[in-house]
Scaffold this motif. Structure first.
Motif, short mmCIF file in Angstrom:
data_model
loop_
_atom_site.label_atom_id
_atom_site.label_comp_id
_atom_site.label_asym_id
_atom_site.label_seq_id
_atom_site.Cartn_x
_atom_site.Cartn_y
_atom_site.Cartn_z
N TRP A 5 -12.01 3.24 -8.28
CA TRP A 5 -11.33 1.95 -8.19
C TRP A 5 -9.83 2.09 -8.43
N LEU A 6 -9.44 3.01 -9.30
CA LEU A 6 -8.00 3.25 -9.48
C LEU A 6 -7.39 3.77 -8.18
N ASN A 7 -8.16 4.58 -7.48
CA ASN A 7 -7.66 5.09 -6.20
C ASN A 7 -7.46 3.96 -5.19
N ARG A 8 -8.17 2.87 -5.36
CA ARG A 8 -8.05 1.73 -4.46
C ARG A 8 -7.02 0.70 -4.98
N GLY A 9 -6.39 1.02 -6.09
CA GLY A 9 -5.34 0.14 -6.60
C GLY A 9 -5.80 -0.95 -7.54
N TRP A 10 -6.99 -0.76 -8.12
CA TRP A 10 -7.54 -1.81 -9.00
C TRP A 10 -8.05 -1.19 -10.29
N ASN A 11 -7.57 -1.74 -11.41
CA ASN A 11 -8.08 -1.33 -12.71
C ASN A 11 -9.30 -2.19 -13.03
N ALA A 12 -10.48 -1.76 -12.54
CA ALA A 12 -11.70 -2.55 -12.68
C ALA A 12 -12.21 -2.60 -14.11
N TRP A 13 -11.72 -1.70 -14.94
CA TRP A 13 -12.27 -1.58 -16.29
C TRP A 13 -11.15 -1.21 -17.25
N PRO A 14 -10.46 -2.19 -17.82
CA PRO A 14 -9.42 -1.89 -18.80
C PRO A 14 -10.01 -1.24 -20.04
N VAL A 15 -9.25 -0.36 -20.65
CA VAL A 15 -9.71 0.35 -21.85
C VAL A 15 -8.77 0.06 -23.00
N TRP A 16 -9.09 0.60 -24.15
CA TRP A 16 -8.41 0.25 -25.39
C TRP A 16 -6.90 0.41 -25.30
N ARG A 17 -6.42 1.42 -24.63
CA ARG A 17 -4.98 1.67 -24.57
C ARG A 17 -4.24 0.64 -23.72
N ASP A 18 -4.96 -0.05 -22.85
CA ASP A 18 -4.30 -1.04 -22.01
C ASP A 18 -3.90 -2.26 -22.84
N GLY B 247 -6.04 -6.55 -31.18
CA GLY B 247 -4.75 -7.15 -31.52
C GLY B 247 -4.20 -6.66 -32.84
N ARG B 248 -5.07 -6.27 -33.74
CA ARG B 248 -4.61 -5.87 -35.07
C ARG B 248 -4.26 -4.39 -35.16
N PHE B 249 -5.02 -3.54 -34.43
CA PHE B 249 -4.88 -2.10 -34.64
C PHE B 249 -4.34 -1.33 -33.44
N ASN B 250 -4.22 -1.94 -32.29
CA ASN B 250 -3.70 -1.20 -31.14
C ASN B 250 -2.18 -1.25 -31.17
N ARG B 251 -1.57 -0.22 -31.75
CA ARG B 251 -0.11 -0.18 -31.87
C ARG B 251 0.53 0.80 -30.89
#
Length: 569
Positions: free
Chosen positions: A335-348, A531-535
């Motif tokens: 999906w990233l190859n198609r230009g879509w982040n279908a599944w956001p992860v913690w770092r996003d 929101g609290r810990f992703n810095r």
């Protein structure tokens, strides 16, 4: 048409439609039900405890045989599935329940007593509403010492008739079956002259060994014609399950190829947490289901066979975890190859808000799915003679801790949405360039894996789950993986939570009600933690991959994809 409907219909309206469908079926279904005909067995809950059944069975065995004080006891839930299916198929279930339900229950407690001192195993059937002992069997290990009696008491026919009287029957109301009067197992068979339901006549099957009656089983054997029909249905189910497994294996190999091809772009840490969560929940469930595995016993102790089955299941689930992990990696990359982040992860940066939003969307979609499913089940039951039987290997009554069962909602949601939506849709889309086939084919493969449930005719389950798969596929393409996963988890949590509540036990009712809200709690907690810990700053675009979508300024979430996949490069 379906695309325009979903694109123009807000999710709250879909949820309202689902609720109206769900409760509408509950309201109108009694008006369609024939009181003289029951297509499906109604819920049948135990009215005595397993401890009471254990005490009754132990007293019974002690009154007939030698039983050492250190004997070990297990209580299992069992059911006569063949005759139950026959009665439902021929619309005789209600008639049977009125005439024979108390004396010959179709569902009951089976008490297993293992006496290691004498090398003997007993299986005693206890009516779980009245505590009546209506069937029993004793088996001895080959090395056990014989306790045969004198030859004057060893006449099999005489012993059988004596046992028939002791169990409350009149021998003169039965006739010996055939010339030898024995079945394939060597038991003596007595057929009732008067008791019959449909084409099934009451039989008393007695085993005699060493001058003793060692088994007594009253049964209504399903007719051979029904057994042949059911076997044909089960063979179709097995074939569809094998096709699903083969297709899923091919998808796993395809995922491996994709990972090798894009190994420099793939982040191998993605999906590990969800995969390990899936594995932990499923392995826990396998150990929780050990009593269910014991219901498939032979004549001796059930524990060795159950231990082997548990080992095989754990190996299989570990392989499934590997397939799920590969699906996460390959599906996300495609999906990233198609230009879509279908599944956001913690770092996003949008991960927390997107998870909370996905949870809300998931519940709304789940309510719509439940309504659609309720309508399909109602139509199937009333118009297509669909029915189901109670299966001991799937019953919450055969779980060590029934309250853990709804956790399986998350195992199913994680694995199935990863394999059949995140990966499956991407693979088929790449091969066919058809968004319709990309949703339909993985849905069919997914549905085939659900036909092994004891619902007949088996094709109805294929149709039902395929339709549900289409809705999950739309949810995935429209809103992404997290929404599809939460919708799946919410639906299964509600259904499994209700199954706990139907037991009628106060603790299970409370736990079942709590599980209805677990997906909501998970979504809010993850959003708060993020929101609290992703810095950390957001991850840079992967080498060679398109940039991730920007956050929508008005909502703080990922820009939603339109119905249908993103355009290819």
């Amino acid at each position: 048409m379906l695309k325009r409907f979903y694109s123009a219909t807000p999710l709250p309206l879909l949820a309202v439609i689902g609720l109206l469908l769900y409760f509408g079926v509950i309201i109108v279904s009694p008006f369609f039900r024939d009181t003289e005909r029951v297509d499906q067995a109604p819920p049948n809950t135990p009215e005595v405890s397993k401890q009471q059944a254990e005490a009754a069975a132990t007293d019974f065995v002690r009154s007939r045989f030698k039983l050492s004080p250190e004997s070990q006891t297990n209580v299992l839930y069992q059911a006569y599935t063949a005759i139950s299916g026959y009665l439902q198929k021929e619309h005789l279930y209600n008639q049977y329940a009125k005439r024979y339900g108390d004396q010959y229950p179709l569902e009951y407690y089976e008490v297993e007593i293992n006496d290691k001192r004498y090398g003997t195993t007993y299986y005693v059937a206890v009516n779980y509403k009245t505590l009546q002992i209506f069937s029993w069997e004793r088996s001895k290990s080959p090395a056990a010492k014989s306790d045969a009696v004198s030859s004057s008491e060893a006449d099999p026919a005489r012993l059988a008739e004596q046992t028939i009287r002791e169990m409350g029957y009149a021998p003169e109301q039965f006739t010996r079956s055939g010339e030898q009067g024995r079945d394939r197992s060597g038991a003596l068979v007595y057929v009732s002259k008067t008791e019959q339901i449909g084409a099934a006549k009451l039989e008393l099957r007695l085993g005699v060994s060493g001058g003793q009656a060692v088994s007594f089983k009253p049964v209504f054997p399903a007719p051979d014609s029904f057994i042949s029909w059911q076997q044909a249905q089960d063979e179709r189910s097995a074939l569809m399950t094998r096709i699903s497994m083969a297709a899923s294996l091919m998808m796993t190999f395809a995922a491996l190829i994709v990972i090798i091809r894009y190994r420099r772009q793939v982040r191998f840490g993605r999906g590990t947490v969800l995969t390990m969560l899936f594995l932990a929940i499923y392995l826990t469930n396998n150990f929780n289901m050990l009593p269910a595995f014991r219901t498939m016993h032979g004549s001796g102790p059930s524990e060795p066979e159950a231990a082997i089955y548990l080992l095989i299941m754990n190996i299989f689930i570990t392989l499934m975890a590997g397939s799920t992990y590969l699906s996460f990696l390959a599906g996300r990359q495609l999906w990233l190859n198609r230009g879509w982040n279908a599944w956001p992860v913690w770092r996003d940066p949008q991960f927390g808000s997107e998870t909370r939003t996905a949870m809300v969307r998931g519940y709304l979609i789940c309510l719509f799915i439940l309504g659609v499913q309720q309508v399909m089940l109602f139509i199937a039951s009333e118009a297509f003679d669909v029915w189901a039987v109670s299966e001991p290997t799937d019953s919450i009554y055969n779980m060590r801790v029934p309250g853990l069962f709804p956790l399986m909602a998350w195992a199913a949601a994680i694995s199935e949405e990863a394999v059949y939506r995140l990966l499956g849709i991407a693979l088929v889309l790449k091969l066919t360039r058809s968004r319709a086939l990309a949703v339909l084919l993985p849905s069919i493969i997914w549905a085939m894996s659900h036909t092994q449930y004891p619902i007949y005719p088996v094709y109805t389950r294929l149709i039902e789950v395929t339709v549900l798969g289409l809705v999950f596929g739309w949810a995935f393409l429209r809103y992404g993986f997290l929404t599809a996963m939460f919708a799946h988890a919410a639906m299964d949590s509600i259904l499994m939570g209700l199954s706990l509540m139907y037991t009628g036990e106060p603790l299970q009712i409370a736990l079942g009600a709590l599980y209805l809200l677990v997906p909501a709690a998970v979504g809010w907690i993850i959003a708060w933690l993020h929101g609290r810990f992703n810095r950390r700053p957001p991850a840079a675009s992967l080498p060679g991959a398109p940039p991730l979508p920007e956050a929508s300024p008005d909502s703080g979430r990922l820009t939603p994809i339109k119905f249908g996949p993103p355009a290819s490069h």
